[in-house]
Design a protein around this motif. Structure first.
Motif, PDB file in Angstrom:
ATOM      1  N   ALA A 213       0.797  -1.320  -0.118  1.00 48.29           N
ATOM      2  CA  ALA A 213       0.057   0.023   0.193  1.00 48.29           C
ATOM      3  C   ALA A 213       0.939   1.217  -0.064  1.00 48.29           C
ATOM      4  N   GLU A 214       2.057   1.296   0.737  1.00 47.81           N
ATOM      5  CA  GLU A 214       2.887   2.514   0.779  1.00 47.81           C
ATOM      6  C   GLU A 214       3.564   2.364  -0.692  1.00 47.81           C
ATOM      7  N   GLU A 215       4.170   1.528  -1.218  1.00 45.80           N
ATOM      8  CA  GLU A 215       4.681   1.536  -2.248  1.00 45.80           C
ATOM      9  C   GLU A 215       3.787   1.893  -3.533  1.00 45.80           C
ATOM     10  N   ALA A 216       2.512   1.587  -3.208  1.00 44.39           N
ATOM     11  CA  ALA A 216       1.589   2.014  -4.562  1.00 44.39           C
ATOM     12  C   ALA A 216       1.615   3.426  -4.566  1.00 44.39           C
ATOM     13  N   ASP A 217       1.931   4.272  -3.762  1.00 41.72           N
ATOM     14  CA  ASP A 217       1.999   5.744  -3.513  1.00 41.72           C
ATOM     15  C   ASP A 217       3.374   6.260  -4.147  1.00 41.72           C
ATOM     16  N   GLN A 218       4.486   5.553  -4.162  1.00 37.68           N
ATOM     17  CA  GLN A 218       5.757   6.033  -4.388  1.00 37.68           C
ATOM     18  C   GLN A 218       5.817   6.638  -6.021  1.00 37.68           C
ATOM     19  N   PRO A 219       6.303   7.642  -6.195  1.00 37.56           N
ATOM     20  CA  PRO A 219       6.631   8.094  -7.698  1.00 37.56           C
ATOM     21  C   PRO A 219       7.209   6.884  -8.387  1.00 37.56           C
ATOM     22  N   GLY A 220       6.919   6.879  -9.813  1.00 32.55           N
ATOM     23  CA  GLY A 220       7.653   5.912 -10.538  1.00 32.55           C
ATOM     24  C   GLY A 220       7.195   4.534 -10.370  1.00 32.55           C
ATOM     25  N   HIS A 221       6.483   4.439  -9.323  1.00 31.71           N
ATOM     26  CA  HIS A 221       6.178   2.714  -9.073  1.00 31.71           C
ATOM     27  C   HIS A 221       4.438   2.666  -9.493  1.00 31.71           C
ATOM     28  N   THR A 222       4.131   1.459 -10.200  1.00 30.41           N
ATOM     29  CA  THR A 222       2.916   1.375 -10.543  1.00 30.41           C
ATOM     30  C   THR A 222       2.387   0.112 -10.102  1.00 30.41           C
ATOM     31  N   ILE A 223       1.500  -0.273  -9.316  1.00 29.33           N
ATOM     32  CA  ILE A 223       1.183  -1.618  -8.682  1.00 29.33           C
ATOM     33  C   ILE A 223      -0.155  -1.800  -9.163  1.00 29.33           C
ATOM     34  N   ARG A 224      -0.395  -3.021 -10.027  1.00 29.69           N
ATOM     35  CA  ARG A 224      -1.736  -3.267 -10.107  1.00 29.69           C
ATOM     36  C   ARG A 224      -2.008  -4.835  -9.677  1.00 29.69           C
ATOM     37  N   ILE A 225      -3.253  -5.151  -9.272  1.00 33.89           N
ATOM     38  CA  ILE A 225      -3.621  -6.387  -8.672  1.00 33.89           C
ATOM     39  C   ILE A 225      -4.195  -7.140  -9.979  1.00 33.89           C
ATOM     40  N   LEU A 226      -3.850  -8.281 -10.206  1.00 30.84           N
ATOM     41  CA  LEU A 226      -4.486  -9.078 -11.311  1.00 30.84           C
ATOM     42  C   LEU A 226      -5.554 -10.129 -10.508  1.00 30.84           C
ATOM     43  N   LEU A 287      -6.738  -4.596 -11.960  1.00 28.86           N
ATOM     44  CA  LEU A 287      -7.275  -3.621 -11.409  1.00 28.86           C
ATOM     45  C   LEU A 287      -6.343  -2.329 -11.589  1.00 28.86           C
ATOM     46  N   GLY A 288      -6.932  -1.131 -11.750  1.00 26.55           N
ATOM     47  CA  GLY A 288      -6.426   0.097 -12.219  1.00 26.55           C
ATOM     48  C   GLY A 288      -5.494   0.564 -10.899  1.00 26.55           C
ATOM     49  N   PRO A 289      -4.741   1.413 -10.687  1.00 27.05           N
ATOM     50  CA  PRO A 289      -3.945   1.932  -9.555  1.00 27.05           C
ATOM     51  C   PRO A 289      -4.986   2.025  -8.408  1.00 27.05           C
ATOM     52  N   GLU A 290      -6.051   3.114  -8.552  1.00 24.98           N
ATOM     53  CA  GLU A 290      -6.849   3.313  -7.525  1.00 24.98           C
ATOM     54  C   GLU A 290      -7.565   2.103  -7.031  1.00 24.98           C
ATOM     55  N   ASP A 291      -8.157   1.265  -8.010  1.00 29.88           N
ATOM     56  CA  ASP A 291      -8.841   0.096  -7.531  1.00 29.88           C
ATOM     57  C   ASP A 291      -7.906  -0.840  -6.702  1.00 29.88           C
ATOM     58  N   THR A 292      -6.580  -0.841  -7.175  1.00 32.02           N
ATOM     59  CA  THR A 292      -5.563  -1.670  -6.455  1.00 32.02           C
ATOM     60  C   THR A 292      -5.267  -1.246  -4.834  1.00 32.02           C
ATOM     61  N   ARG A 293      -5.238  -0.094  -4.787  1.00 31.99           N
ATOM     62  CA  ARG A 293      -5.185   0.528  -3.529  1.00 31.99           C
ATOM     63  C   ARG A 293      -6.360   0.063  -2.439  1.00 31.99           C
ATOM     64  N   VAL A 294      -7.629   0.323  -3.153  1.00 31.88           N
ATOM     65  CA  VAL A 294      -8.804  -0.235  -2.437  1.00 31.88           C
ATOM     66  C   VAL A 294      -8.841  -1.470  -2.036  1.00 31.88           C
ATOM     67  N   ARG A 295      -8.318  -2.446  -3.238  1.00 34.48           N
ATOM     68  CA  ARG A 295      -8.526  -3.779  -2.667  1.00 34.48           C
ATOM     69  C   ARG A 295      -7.271  -4.151  -1.791  1.00 34.48           C
ATOM     70  N   LEU A 296      -6.097  -3.579  -1.738  1.00 29.07           N
ATOM     71  CA  LEU A 296      -5.305  -3.724  -0.742  1.00 29.07           C
ATOM     72  C   LEU A 296      -5.875  -3.495   0.800  1.00 29.07           C
ATOM     73  N   LYS A 297      -6.581  -2.360   0.946  1.00 28.80           N
ATOM     74  CA  LYS A 297      -7.074  -1.877   2.147  1.00 28.80           C
ATOM     75  C   LYS A 297      -8.144  -3.024   2.624  1.00 28.80           C
ATOM     76  N   GLU A 298      -8.933  -3.517   1.675  1.00 28.50           N
ATOM     77  CA  GLU A 298      -9.763  -4.550   1.814  1.00 28.50           C
ATOM     78  C   GLU A 298      -9.339  -5.834   2.474  1.00 28.50           C
ATOM     79  N   ILE A 299      -8.111  -6.147   2.019  1.00 34.18           N
ATOM     80  CA  ILE A 299      -7.570  -7.414   2.040  1.00 34.18           C
ATOM     81  C   ILE A 299      -6.967  -7.233   3.601  1.00 34.18           C
TER      82      ILE A 299
END
Length: 303
Positions: A213-226, A287-299
């Motif tokens: 969740a922290e890394e998803a907010d870092q510049p240059g990093h894009t995390i997506r959940i499949l 999932l897009g970046p924002e949906d990925t953040r939401v999913r991480l919080k849910e898990i």
């Protein structure tokens, strides 16, 4: 997996070697043919086919300081004048790596050597763009120490505890080095199933999810959940994880693959184009970046 190439110390020499190989094959010549032609010339250095192979595989480190030999090889492989000029210009721009081999790598060469993983470390430090798909675990650049310890110990039961710790130290050192290297963009595609997988201590998993969740907010990093295959269906990524790396200048992209006993890179378009297509397809299914953040919080809340 077929045997991959060992990582070169110079990306420029890798590109030059690849171009020489392409010219040779384009003109229907074997390495033995070219070596025979070179023997007819008055050169200070004589090359047999095995030494020419080292040049094509970027394993002759002093090649950038041998312009006369380079010209002779290019002539023997049938390079046109404009091709010669371009390749020689590339060769003259080569800046061999002068930084010392990290002490951590030297101390643990016995662990890194069998799987050729030090080659991956070399290339990763030089990459400007990394695309990483992991179907079963969190990518190494995003792992916490505790999660890395659990994963490496589970995947490498052949290692002693001290060797597992060494690989964990190397993984954490990779993360530190990535912040000061030329890496400008890191795209991580993570399988949702691995984030929900049982068998990992709850506290360890929670810490890992919070790190993501922290890394998803870092510049240059894009995390997506499949999402799981149950949600999106069977897809090419089920064949296994891979890392695509892009480099500055004229250096071509590579895909790094590994199995239980070895690893290596491939830079032929047959490989890089196919894996780039697969990554793009999976990236679009994820999932897009924002949906990925939401999913991480849910898990995280579920733990």
């Amino acid at each position: 997996m077929p045997d991959g190439n060992e990582a070169p110390t110079s990306l420029t020499l890798r590109e030059v070697g690849a171009r020489i190989e392409e010219l040779r094959e384009r003109n229907g010549l074997t390495q033995a043919d070219v070596s025979a032609r070179l023997l007819e010339r008055e050169l200070p250095v004589k090359l047999d086919h095995s030494q020419l192979s080292r040049i094509e595989r970027a394993q002759r480190k002093r090649f950038s300081q041998e312009p006369a030999l380079a010209v002779a090889i290019l002539e023997c492989v049938g390079a046109e004048s404009d091709e010669q000029a371009e390749i020689l210009a590339l060769l003259s721009s080569d800046n061999p790596r002068t930084s010392p081999r990290p002490a951590l790598w030297r101390r643990n060469a016995g662990v890194l050597g069998p799987t050729k993983f030090e080659g991956f470390l070399v290339l990763e430090q030089q990459a400007t763009h990394v695309r990483n798909f992991q179907p079963r675990i969190v990518p190494g650049l995003l792992q916490t120490r505790q999660y890395a310890l659990h994963v490496i110990a589970g995947m490498r039961p052949d290692l002693r505890a001290a060797e597992v710790k060494a690989l964990v130290d190397i993984r954490i050192d990779r993360q530190r080095r990535s912040t000061t290297s030329g890496l400008r963009e890191f795209q991580a595609l993570i399988d949702e199933d691995c984030l929900r997988r049982t068998g990992v201590d709850e506290a360890v998993m929670k810490g890992q999810l919070e790190r993501l969740a922290e890394e998803a907010d870092q510049p240059g990093h894009t995390i997506r959940i499949l999402p799981s295959a149950d949600a999106i269906g069977v897809h090419p990524g089920l064949a296994g994880g891979f890392v695509l790396m892009d480099f500055p200048g004229h250096a071509r992209s590579v895909v790094w693959l590994e199995n239980m006993v070895s690893s290596g890179y491939f830079d032929e378009e047959l490989y890089t184009d196919r894996y780039a297509e697969v990554f793009a397809d999976l990236w679009n299914r994820a999932l897009g970046p924002e949906d990925t953040r939401v999913r991480l919080k849910e898990i995280i809340k579920e733990l």
